[in-house]
Structure formats: C-alpha cells, structure tokens
Design a protein around this motif. Structure first.
Motif, PDB file in Angstrom:
ATOM      1  N   MET A  70       0.909  -1.204  -0.162  1.00  6.93           N
ATOM      2  CA  MET A  70       0.205   0.127   0.150  1.00  6.93           C
ATOM      3  C   MET A  70       0.962   1.265  -0.026  1.00  6.93           C
ATOM      4  O   MET A  70       0.693   2.295  -0.827  1.00  6.93           O
ATOM      5  N   LEU A  71       1.792   1.364   0.894  1.00  8.52           N
ATOM      6  CA  LEU A  71       2.763   2.492   0.995  1.00  8.52           C
ATOM      7  C   LEU A  71       3.547   2.786  -0.420  1.00  8.52           C
ATOM      8  O   LEU A  71       3.704   3.808  -0.738  1.00  8.52           O
ATOM      9  N   VAL A  72       4.035   1.528  -1.055  1.00  5.04           N
ATOM     10  CA  VAL A  72       4.641   1.796  -2.376  1.00  5.04           C
ATOM     11  C   VAL A  72       3.698   2.539  -3.369  1.00  5.04           C
ATOM     12  O   VAL A  72       4.303   3.358  -4.262  1.00  5.04           O
ATOM     13  N   HIS A  73       2.357   2.317  -3.315  1.00  6.33           N
ATOM     14  CA  HIS A  73       1.595   2.668  -4.392  1.00  6.33           C
ATOM     15  C   HIS A  73       1.059   4.036  -3.976  1.00  6.33           C
ATOM     16  O   HIS A  73       0.567   4.867  -4.942  1.00  6.33           O
ATOM     17  N   THR A  74       0.913   4.447  -2.596  1.00  6.61           N
ATOM     18  CA  THR A  74      -0.033   5.364  -2.373  1.00  6.61           C
ATOM     19  C   THR A  74       0.506   6.626  -1.575  1.00  6.61           C
ATOM     20  O   THR A  74       0.099   7.605  -0.956  1.00  6.61           O
ATOM     21  N   ASP A  75       2.080   6.348  -1.271  1.00 10.39           N
ATOM     22  CA  ASP A  75       2.569   7.402  -0.483  1.00 10.39           C
ATOM     23  C   ASP A  75       3.353   8.471  -1.640  1.00 10.39           C
ATOM     24  O   ASP A  75       4.473   8.490  -2.000  1.00 10.39           O
ATOM     25  N   ILE A  76       2.296   9.354  -1.850  1.00 12.11           N
ATOM     26  CA  ILE A  76       2.653  10.191  -2.934  1.00 12.11           C
ATOM     27  C   ILE A  76       2.710  11.733  -2.468  1.00 12.11           C
ATOM     28  O   ILE A  76       2.520  11.975  -1.248  1.00 12.11           O
ATOM     29  N   ALA A  77       3.613  12.420  -3.261  1.00 13.69           N
ATOM     30  CA  ALA A  77       4.045  13.756  -2.813  1.00 13.69           C
ATOM     31  C   ALA A  77       2.943  14.645  -2.381  1.00 13.69           C
ATOM     32  O   ALA A  77       2.986  15.280  -1.206  1.00 13.69           O
ATOM     33  N   GLU A  78       1.870  14.604  -3.098  1.00 11.51           N
ATOM     34  CA  GLU A  78       0.722  15.502  -2.608  1.00 11.51           C
ATOM     35  C   GLU A  78      -0.098  14.994  -1.506  1.00 11.51           C
ATOM     36  O   GLU A  78      -0.515  15.808  -0.671  1.00 11.51           O
ATOM     37  N   ALA A  79      -0.065  13.814  -1.040  1.00  9.52           N
ATOM     38  CA  ALA A  79      -0.529  12.991   0.132  1.00  9.52           C
ATOM     39  C   ALA A  79       0.353  12.020   0.753  1.00  9.52           C
ATOM     40  O   ALA A  79      -0.232  10.771   0.513  1.00  9.52           O
ATOM     41  N   PRO A  80       1.389  12.520   1.354  1.00  7.49           N
ATOM     42  CA  PRO A  80       2.313  11.280   1.892  1.00  7.49           C
ATOM     43  C   PRO A  80       1.684  10.788   3.196  1.00  7.49           C
ATOM     44  O   PRO A  80       0.765  11.253   3.935  1.00  7.49           O
ATOM     45  N   TRP A  81       2.358   9.469   3.392  1.00  3.97           N
ATOM     46  CA  TRP A  81       2.313   8.712   4.700  1.00  3.97           C
ATOM     47  C   TRP A  81       3.097   9.244   5.939  1.00  3.97           C
ATOM     48  O   TRP A  81       4.292   9.486   5.442  1.00  3.97           O
ATOM     49  N   TYR A  82       2.514   9.243   7.069  1.00  2.00           N
ATOM     50  CA  TYR A  82       3.374   9.493   7.999  1.00  2.00           C
ATOM     51  C   TYR A  82       2.996   8.383   9.164  1.00  2.00           C
ATOM     52  O   TYR A  82       1.864   8.315   9.508  1.00  2.00           O
ATOM     53  N   VAL A  83       4.193   7.815   9.693  1.00  2.00           N
ATOM     54  CA  VAL A  83       3.954   6.508  10.612  1.00  2.00           C
ATOM     55  C   VAL A  83       4.155   7.214  11.814  1.00  2.00           C
ATOM     56  O   VAL A  83       4.776   7.998  12.220  1.00  2.00           O
TER      57      VAL A  83
END
Length: 271
Positions: free
Chosen positions: A193-206
């Motif tokens: 999921m992170l590989v595909h959806t960690d985008i610059a416009e909406a990054p993931w924060y753990v």
C-alpha cells in the motif's frame, strides 16, 4: 525517539496534551473562518491507538466543525458502487474537519488480507487511489494520512486486556483476533500500500504506537505543524444583564416528573 520501553509520565503527558488541545481549538477556528476543508486519515494495526488519538483530538472541538467518520461494512448496494463513492459523501464542506477512523484504505488492508475483495479489485484500488487523492488535493482539500504502527507483542498485550475488560471487549471482533495469526500478511499488505499511495501530494506519516501517550502527542503535534493556520480574531462577548422578573413563577416541583436521584444512593446524601 524515547528510550525503548520507557513510558511517558502522566503528568508530563497531560500538561503537553492540554497545550496541544488548545492549539487544536485555534486550528478549528481558523478552519471555520477561512472555509478550509481538512481530512485526516487514521489507519494502522488493530489496537495501535487510532481511536484513542482521535478521541483526544476531538475532545474540546466543536462537533459541528470536527466530525468523526467510522463507516460500517458496506451494504449490498454499496458493494455495487464505485469503491470510493460512499466516502465522497462524507468529505468536508467549507469550514469543516473530517477525521476518518479507517477509510478507503480498508481495501488495501483487511479486504485484501481477509479475501473480501478480489485481486483485480485490489489492483484497481492501488491504481485509482493516488488519482483520487490528487483530485481531492487539487480541489483544495487538506489531506493528512497517518499510519499507526505497533509491535506484535504490544498488540497481543492490548488484545488480552480487552478480552479481560467488559468495558473494552466490544472493541474486539473475530477479524481483529485473526490479525494475530496473519501478522505478516498485514505487513506485506501495508508495505504494498505504501509503495503505491505514498505520494508527494498526500504522503504517509507513520506513528509509533507502542506508547499511546507519546503517540497521541506526536500525531497531534505533527498535524498542527502541517497546517499553516493562524489566530482568528473572535468577537468580544459580554454577558448581558439579567432583566428583572416580570412575574413568571416556576412550575411546582411536584407537578414535574424528575429522574430518580441515583446519585444519592452513591454518596449517601439525599436532597
């Protein structure tokens, strides 16, 4: 990073939590005055602390401005819709904050691991999700995404506490318990999921969730730092002078139906 295994002292936690919650009120007033739209996605392992973090965030906020969305499993009709369709209707209007206690990322996690979606539906989600989120951001929505992480040992400890606590047992479901035996499956699903959806416009924060107190403070502090809000001038309020009575008499107590005084049975003091 805190020393491993060292829990945050309650006094320190409560003092900083109060300070951060006062800042959340300032953020809320800015959102309302500026007509901003803020969406905060909370995802992560079961029992990682998402719900308690959301509770602390909203504790002193206006529920007409900040609302929690925690959707149940989709209906038969919703299963035939475009996957993101039922989430769109819960997006904020101007001056609103929406906190998603789990979100469209169900498809990337529990649905994939438990077989509730097909491999093709999962691939379609991973393709469409970044597009969907870019559209939200392009339209002016402030989108923040947090993944709450927890160790396998701490998750099991929390599950056992919930099993033994009748006030928390409702938080457990057979699907939650099965996550113990599918730990690596969920880990692979999260990584994909992170590989595909960690985008610059909406990054993931753990968020490291092994210490709930630290996790709550960390996510609130980061959320506040991620929004360029400022103080909003509030109108000056003054209590009006109470006018003199014009003859109104309160209804006699014996003519009204009061709830029984349960409190008197607790502290032993009657009326």
């Amino acid at each position: 990073m805190a020393p491993e295994g060292k829990r945050m002292r309650r006094e320190t936690y409560e003092r900083e939590l109060y300070r951060l919650q006062s800042e959340l009120v300032r953020l809320q007033e800015w959102v309302r005055a500026e007509g901003a739209r803020l969406v905060v996605v909370f995802e992560g392992r079961d029992a990682a602390g998402k719900g308690s973090a959301i509770k602390r965030i909203t504790e002193h906020l206006n529920p007409r401005v900040a609302r929690i969305v925690a959707l149940p499993k989709p209906t038969e009709r919703e299963r035939t819709q475009w996957y993101f369709q039922r989430y769109v209707e819960h997006l904020p209007a101007a001056g609103e904050i929406v906190l998603l206690d789990r979100s469209w990322y169900n498809r990337a996690g529990v649905e994939r691991v438990m077989g509730y979606c097909t491999p093709e539906e999962h691939r379609t989600f991973l393709h469409q999700c970044p597009i969907f989120e870019r559209l939200l951001v392009e339209d002016g929505i402030l989108l923040r995404k947090y993944w709450f992480s927890v160790s396998d040992a701490e998750q099991e400890r929390r599950f056992r506490r919930r099993l033994d606590d009748p006030m928390r047992r409702w938080k457990l479901s057979p699907v939650d318990l099965e996550s113990l035996s599918r730990w690596e499956d969920y880990s692979r699903a999260k990584d994909d999921m992170l590989v595909h959806t960690d985008i610059a416009e909406a990054p993931w924060y753990v968020v490291d969730g092994d210490d709930k107190r630290r996790a709550r403070l960390n996510v609130i502090a980061h959320l506040l730092s991620s929004v360029d809000y400022h103080d909003v001038r509030s109108p000056e309020l003054e209590l009006p002078r109470r006018p003199p009575s014009n003859g109104y008499l309160r209804t006699a107590r014996h003519l009204q139906r009061f709830v029984p005084d349960h409190s008197a049975t607790v502290d032993g003091v009657g009326r």
